[in-house]
Design a protein around this motif. Structure first.
Motif, PDB file in Angstrom:
ATOM      1  N   SER A   1       9.597  -0.244   6.459  1.00 29.03           N
ATOM      2  CA  SER A   1       8.378  -0.903   6.002  1.00 29.03           C
ATOM      3  C   SER A   1       7.626  -1.557   7.149  1.00 29.03           C
ATOM      4  O   SER A   1       8.224  -2.208   8.008  1.00 29.03           O
ATOM      5  N   CYS A  26       0.838  -1.203   0.000  1.00 30.04           N
ATOM      6  CA  CYS A  26       0.000   0.000   0.000  1.00 30.04           C
ATOM      7  C   CYS A  26       0.872   1.251   0.000  1.00 30.04           C
ATOM      8  O   CYS A  26       2.044   1.214   0.350  1.00 30.04           O
ATOM      9  N   SER A  27       0.277   2.366  -0.373  1.00 28.96           N
ATOM     10  CA  SER A  27       1.014   3.628  -0.402  1.00 28.96           C
ATOM     11  C   SER A  27       0.808   4.440   0.874  1.00 28.96           C
ATOM     12  O   SER A  27       1.658   5.253   1.232  1.00 28.96           O
ATOM     13  N   SER A  59       3.956  -1.821   3.704  1.00 29.32           N
ATOM     14  CA  SER A  59       4.190  -0.440   3.293  1.00 29.32           C
ATOM     15  C   SER A  59       5.659  -0.343   2.905  1.00 29.32           C
ATOM     16  O   SER A  59       6.514  -0.959   3.535  1.00 29.32           O
ATOM     17  N   TYR A  80      -0.003   3.509   4.671  1.00 29.55           N
ATOM     18  CA  TYR A  80      -0.165   2.376   5.578  1.00 29.55           C
ATOM     19  C   TYR A  80      -1.358   2.540   6.521  1.00 29.55           C
ATOM     20  O   TYR A  80      -2.182   1.636   6.654  1.00 29.55           O
TER      21      TYR A  80
END
Length: 130
Positions: A42, A13-14, A59, A16
């Motif tokens: 991440s 995902c862009s 992420s 989170y």
């Protein structure tokens, strides 16, 4: 080789927090584990559905956009089965999720519809046998 089933689906995902909220608060997955991996900047969020591990939500800093429309080669969408398609539709709309109209599968005569997650990943809800 004897495959027993699908273990999980991994999603990058862009945003989170936005995606975590979408998959837990709106869709209803439960958090199994959440880890921040500092070396990769991440998050890794393990989500379950009815007690079964289902989704890994990741992420990463500045992930490239995924081509979804026009349809491109590769994984098209994920689909969830529901026993009451109308209730699922109404619940999502009540949570301000834009949903495409309910349609009927021309081959199975089952009802289904699509929504999109915060990054535009198509998600299908499909009527299962009751």
């Amino acid at each position: 080789m004897k495959i027993q089933g699908i273990h999980h689906v991994a999603i990058i995902c862009s945003d989170y927090q936005k995606s975590k909220s979408f998959y837990t608060d709106i869709i209803g997955f439960e958090v199994m584990a959440e880890v921040y991996r500092e070396e990769r900047a991440s998050y890794k969020l393990d989500l379950s559905l009815n007690g079964s591990y289902s989704i890994e939500l990741f992420s990463f800093p500045d992930p490239p956009k995924r081509v979804s429309r026009p349809e491109a080669s590769g994984l098209r969408h994920i689909a969830f089965s529901v026993t009451d398609i109308q209730s699922a539709y109404e619940e999502l709309v009540e949570n301000e999720v834009q949903a495409e109209p309910i349609r009927i599968d021309e081959f199975t005569n089952k009802r289904f519809f699509f929504i999109f997650d915060p990054d535009g990943l198509p998600i299908e809800f499909y009527e299962s046998a009751q």
